[in-house]
Design an enzyme around this catalytic site. Structure first.
Site, short mmCIF file in Angstrom:
data_model
loop_
_atom_site.label_atom_id
_atom_site.label_comp_id
_atom_site.label_asym_id
_atom_site.label_seq_id
_atom_site.Cartn_x
_atom_site.Cartn_y
_atom_site.Cartn_z
N ASP A 1 -0.59 2.84 9.82
CA ASP A 1 -1.94 2.31 9.78
C ASP A 1 -2.03 1.11 10.70
O ASP A 1 -1.13 0.25 10.71
CB ASP A 1 -2.33 1.88 8.36
CG ASP A 1 -2.68 3.05 7.45
OD1 ASP A 1 -2.49 4.21 7.88
OD2 ASP A 1 -3.12 2.80 6.32
N ASP B 1 0.80 -1.23 0.00
CA ASP B 1 0.00 0.00 0.00
C ASP B 1 0.83 1.28 0.00
O ASP B 1 0.33 2.35 -0.32
CB ASP B 1 -0.93 0.02 1.22
CG ASP B 1 -2.05 -0.99 1.11
OD1 ASP B 1 -2.38 -1.40 -0.01
OD2 ASP B 1 -2.61 -1.36 2.17
N ASP C 1 0.92 6.22 1.26
CA ASP C 1 -0.41 6.08 1.85
C ASP C 1 -0.40 6.69 3.25
O ASP C 1 -0.39 7.89 3.40
CB ASP C 1 -0.81 4.60 1.84
CG ASP C 1 -2.28 4.39 2.19
OD1 ASP C 1 -3.03 5.38 2.24
OD2 ASP C 1 -2.68 3.24 2.40
N ARG D 1 -6.06 13.23 9.59
CA ARG D 1 -5.94 11.88 10.15
C ARG D 1 -4.81 11.77 11.17
O ARG D 1 -3.81 11.08 10.94
CB ARG D 1 -5.76 10.84 9.05
CG ARG D 1 -6.94 10.74 8.10
CD ARG D 1 -6.81 9.54 7.18
NE ARG D 1 -7.99 9.40 6.31
CZ ARG D 1 -8.17 8.41 5.45
NH1 ARG D 1 -7.24 7.47 5.33
NH2 ARG D 1 -9.26 8.36 4.71
#
Length: 376
Positions: free
Chosen positions: A201, A173, A197, A253
């Site tokens: 995560d 990713d 990305d 985020r």
């Protein structure tokens, strides 16, 4: 207030730099190890210092040291001894250190096995311009004291993930660090920027994670906790985000959450362009003792963002701001019940200082320039 350190947008801290005066370990995690001039002879003490939801993470503690001597990454299936890929795919606990400064260009994602510590103290280690790190379906991983940046998507292929297994991987990713179905993970004193990305995560039921003392810059979607509104397995997710500096040229985020329980404590948010903390699917977010310095854009001063839901629904989500310092017009839209009876112990939920202390608490975020024989 004499012990308050104000570092605004126009002031550049000596992030990751060496403190030229007496050792200043300014938060409880750092106080556990940083001022010991003999840290290099007692590296594994670091594993005793993690706090928050990742507090039981031991990494490679109790295992032998593995010294990375070779920055190359040329064979994904049979990695060369002395390389980082060879180290992280060995069975059993290992404490991985580096013989000298090095730039590591990963040709494919670096898939780790359980019970490993990557400890960059004493060397200037860059993982850059290639693939990122994958922590998938394993436990007990510490990543400390490295720089991770310019991570790209890579095409996949046959990649080793342990001594006795390799398999075909699809395209990665482009995350800096991908935590996938993993538990007991601690990411500490890492400097990260500009990945394809996310920087970090944590998805697919990952839990027992602490992300602390890191410095983040130059990125759009910084951290994603829970990847899908349809995956309720992330309800088990418990993550501590503590003592980090969210710095220049970040957009959104920090984190963006689905489901789970997220404790965001004593972080410094000096820059965001859209919002700082967001989410969907009823995550519990306790923001405690953070400093939020709103951007100059009048339309982006709200710290929080609820996505894909009406107020009639999100008003019941427990998003609480406790002793945060809100500056330059920043505001936090609270919802749900007040936090009266903490659902976890003080060991799981780090005791917060008020937001006015954050400049001091995060002063040494990011990779530290540790030198053998001196406090870090």
């Amino acid at each position: 207030m004499a012990n308050r350190l104000i570092v605004g947008k126009g002031v550049r801290r000596n992030l990751g730099g060496r403190n030229k005066g007496p050792c200043m370990a300014t938060n409880p995690i750092d106080r556990c190890w940083r001022c010991d001039p003999n840290w290099a002879n007692n590296r594994q003490k670091l594993a005793d210092c993690v706090q928050g939801f990742g507090r039981n993470t031991r990494g490679g503690k109790g295992g032998p040291f593995y010294i990375v001597t070779d920055p190359s990454d040329n064979d994904m299936v049979n990695p060369k001894p002395g390389t980082l890929r060879h180290a992280v795919t060995r069975n059993g606990p290992l404490w991985i250190i580096f013989s000298h400064n090095m730039m590591i260009f990963l040709k494919q994602e670096l898939i780790m096995s359980s019970n490993k510590t990557i400890d960059g103290r004493g060397a200037d280690v860059h993982i850059a311009n290639g693939a990122g790190i994958t922590i998938q379906y394993i436990k007990n991983v510490i990543i400390h004291g490295v720089k991770i940046y310019n991570i790209q998507v890579h095409g996949g292929g046959m990649i080793r993930d342990s001594e006795d297994h390799y398999g075909f991987r699809t395209q990665s990713d482009g995350d800096g660090i991908s935590i996938f179905g993993a538990s007991n993970v601690w990411i500490d004193h890492v400097s990260m920027k500009n990945c394809y990305d996310g920087l970090i995560d944590a998805i697919m039921g990952s839990t027992a994670i602490t992300i602390s003392n890191n410095h983040f810059t130059d990125h759009n979607e910084v951290m994603l906790f829970g990847a899908s509104d349809g995956y309720s397995g992330d309800k088990i997710m418990q993550i501590t985000v503590a003592f980090n500096h969210f710095g220049k040229r970040l957009v959104q985020r920090m984190p963006r959450c689905r489901f789970g329980f997220i404790h965001v404590v004593n972080n410094d948010y000096t820059h965001w362009e859209m919002y700082a903390i967001g989410g969907s699917q009823n995550p519990t977010i306790i923001s405690e003792g953070n400093r939020f310095i709103g951007p100059d854009n009048i339309n982006a001063k709200q710290v929080t963002k609820r996505e894909y839901v009406t107020e009639s629904v999100w008003k019941n989500w427990q998003w609480r701001s406790i002793n945060d310092e809100l500056m330059n017009g920043a505001y936090f839209t609270q919802s749900g019940p007040e936090l009266k009876d903490r659902p976890f112990s003080r060991m799981d939920m780090i005791k917060a200082k008020p937001g006015t202390y954050v400049g001091r608490l995060t002063r040494y975020s990011g990779k530290l320039a540790c030198r053998v024989g001196s406090p870090c």
